[in-house]
Motif scaffolding. Structure first.
Motif, short mmCIF file in Angstrom:
data_model
loop_
_atom_site.label_atom_id
_atom_site.label_comp_id
_atom_site.label_asym_id
_atom_site.label_seq_id
_atom_site.Cartn_x
_atom_site.Cartn_y
_atom_site.Cartn_z
N ARG A 7 12.82 17.84 -2.76
CA ARG A 7 11.54 18.28 -3.36
C ARG A 7 11.53 18.12 -4.87
NH1 ARG A 7 12.05 22.92 0.40
NH2 ARG A 7 10.64 22.49 2.13
N GLN A 8 12.69 18.12 -5.51
CA GLN A 8 12.74 17.92 -6.95
C GLN A 8 12.25 16.52 -7.32
OE1 GLN A 8 16.63 18.76 -8.54
NE2 GLN A 8 16.71 20.77 -7.58
N TYR A 9 12.43 15.58 -6.42
CA TYR A 9 12.03 14.20 -6.69
C TYR A 9 10.70 13.84 -6.05
CZ TYR A 9 16.76 13.88 -8.38
OH TYR A 9 17.92 14.11 -9.09
N TRP A 10 10.40 14.44 -4.93
CA TRP A 10 9.14 14.17 -4.22
C TRP A 10 8.48 15.51 -3.88
CZ3 TRP A 10 13.64 11.50 -2.65
CH2 TRP A 10 13.66 10.14 -2.98
N PHE A 38 28.59 19.55 -3.09
CA PHE A 38 27.14 19.32 -3.15
C PHE A 38 26.74 18.70 -4.48
CE2 PHE A 38 22.66 20.46 -3.54
CZ PHE A 38 22.19 20.06 -2.30
N LYS A 39 27.18 19.26 -5.59
CA LYS A 39 26.77 18.74 -6.90
C LYS A 39 27.43 17.41 -7.23
CE LYS A 39 25.51 23.10 -8.98
NZ LYS A 39 25.77 24.07 -10.04
N ARG A 40 28.65 17.22 -6.82
CA ARG A 40 29.38 16.00 -7.18
C ARG A 40 29.05 14.83 -6.26
NH1 ARG A 40 35.22 16.32 -5.58
NH2 ARG A 40 34.28 15.50 -3.69
N ASP A 41 28.88 15.09 -4.96
CA ASP A 41 28.75 14.01 -3.99
C ASP A 41 27.34 13.83 -3.44
OD1 ASP A 41 31.54 13.39 -4.06
OD2 ASP A 41 31.89 15.14 -2.81
N ILE A 42 26.60 14.90 -3.27
CA ILE A 42 25.29 14.81 -2.61
C ILE A 42 24.15 14.63 -3.61
CG2 ILE A 42 23.68 15.99 -1.06
CD1 ILE A 42 26.21 17.38 0.15
N VAL A 43 24.16 15.43 -4.67
CA VAL A 43 23.09 15.33 -5.68
C VAL A 43 22.98 13.91 -6.26
CG1 VAL A 43 22.30 16.16 -7.94
CG2 VAL A 43 23.08 17.79 -6.21
N PRO A 44 24.09 13.27 -6.65
CA PRO A 44 23.97 11.91 -7.19
C PRO A 44 23.39 10.90 -6.19
CG PRO A 44 26.11 12.81 -7.72
CD PRO A 44 25.48 13.75 -6.75
N PHE A 49 19.05 7.43 -4.92
CA PHE A 49 18.07 6.99 -3.92
C PHE A 49 16.68 7.02 -4.55
CE2 PHE A 49 15.11 7.36 -0.46
CZ PHE A 49 15.63 6.53 0.52
N CYS A 50 16.37 8.09 -5.27
CA CYS A 50 15.07 8.22 -5.92
C CYS A 50 14.88 7.14 -6.98
CB CYS A 50 14.93 9.60 -6.55
SG CYS A 50 13.39 9.82 -7.45
N ALA A 51 15.92 6.87 -7.75
CA ALA A 51 15.82 5.86 -8.80
C ALA A 51 15.60 4.46 -8.22
CB ALA A 51 17.09 5.87 -9.65
N MET A 52 16.20 4.19 -7.06
CA MET A 52 16.06 2.87 -6.45
C MET A 52 14.74 2.71 -5.71
SD MET A 52 18.70 1.06 -7.20
CE MET A 52 18.59 -0.26 -6.03
N TYR A 55 8.82 4.85 -5.32
CA TYR A 55 7.48 4.79 -4.74
C TYR A 55 7.48 4.75 -3.22
CZ TYR A 55 6.73 3.69 -9.57
OH TYR A 55 6.75 3.73 -10.94
N CYS A 56 8.65 4.69 -2.64
CA CYS A 56 8.75 4.62 -1.18
C CYS A 56 8.80 5.99 -0.53
CB CYS A 56 10.00 3.84 -0.76
SG CYS A 56 9.90 2.11 -1.20
N GLY A 57 9.02 7.00 -1.30
CA GLY A 57 9.12 8.34 -0.73
C GLY A 57 10.53 8.68 -0.35
N PRO A 58 10.71 9.89 0.16
CA PRO A 58 12.06 10.37 0.50
C PRO A 58 12.65 9.60 1.68
CG PRO A 58 10.39 11.89 1.30
CD PRO A 58 9.67 10.86 0.49
N PRO A 59 13.94 9.78 1.90
CA PRO A 59 14.55 9.11 3.06
C PRO A 59 13.89 9.57 4.35
CG PRO A 59 16.04 10.72 2.08
CD PRO A 59 14.86 10.64 1.19
N VAL A 60 13.84 8.66 5.31
CA VAL A 60 13.21 8.95 6.59
C VAL A 60 13.99 10.03 7.33
CG1 VAL A 60 12.57 7.96 8.82
CG2 VAL A 60 12.24 6.64 6.73
#
Length: 114
Positions: A7-10, A38-44, A49-52, A55-60
């Motif tokens: 939600r922070q990104y979308w 979580f912060k080291r492995d999942i957040v990045p 994913f958001c940076a790449m 405009y496509c939206g979150p992962p399916v």
């Protein structure tokens, strides 16, 4: 946890709101049980994913993130064992970092409805 991160990104994206809370929690628990931080492995992974694909939206689904989370954890394990070198000033090491498929093909104007 993971839905709040997405939600922070979308913000208010319908795909995120439709994601089952229990399923999201199970994926997060699975990654943590596998040794992910979580912060080291999942957040990045979500950030990249958001940076790449902004405009496509979150992962399916969470499966789309799963391989990248595991790869990111493995990269951090390599860094801590000394087999992959990176200096403290390198925030993105192209030789060791998780990579995503090509960015979304959707041009910005099309995403805005122009």
């Amino acid at each position: 946890m993971i839905k709040n991160l997405l939600r922070q990104y979308w913000a208010r994206h319908p795909a995120i709101e439709l994601m089952d809370d229990e399923v999201a929690d199970r994926w997060t628990a699975k990654w943590i049980a596998q040794g992910c931080d979580f912060k080291r492995d999942i957040v990045p992974v979500v950030r990249d994913f958001c940076a790449m694909k902004p405009y496509c939206g979150p992962p399916v689904g969470f499966q789309e993130l799963d391989e990248h989370v595991a790869r990111n954890r493995a990269r951090h394990e390599e860094l801590s064992s000394g087999s992959c070198t990176a200096t403290g000033s390198q925030s993105f090491d192209h030789d060791c970092h998780t990579s995503f498929p090509a960015p979304c093909e959707m041009p910005y104007a099309a995403a805005q409805g122009s």
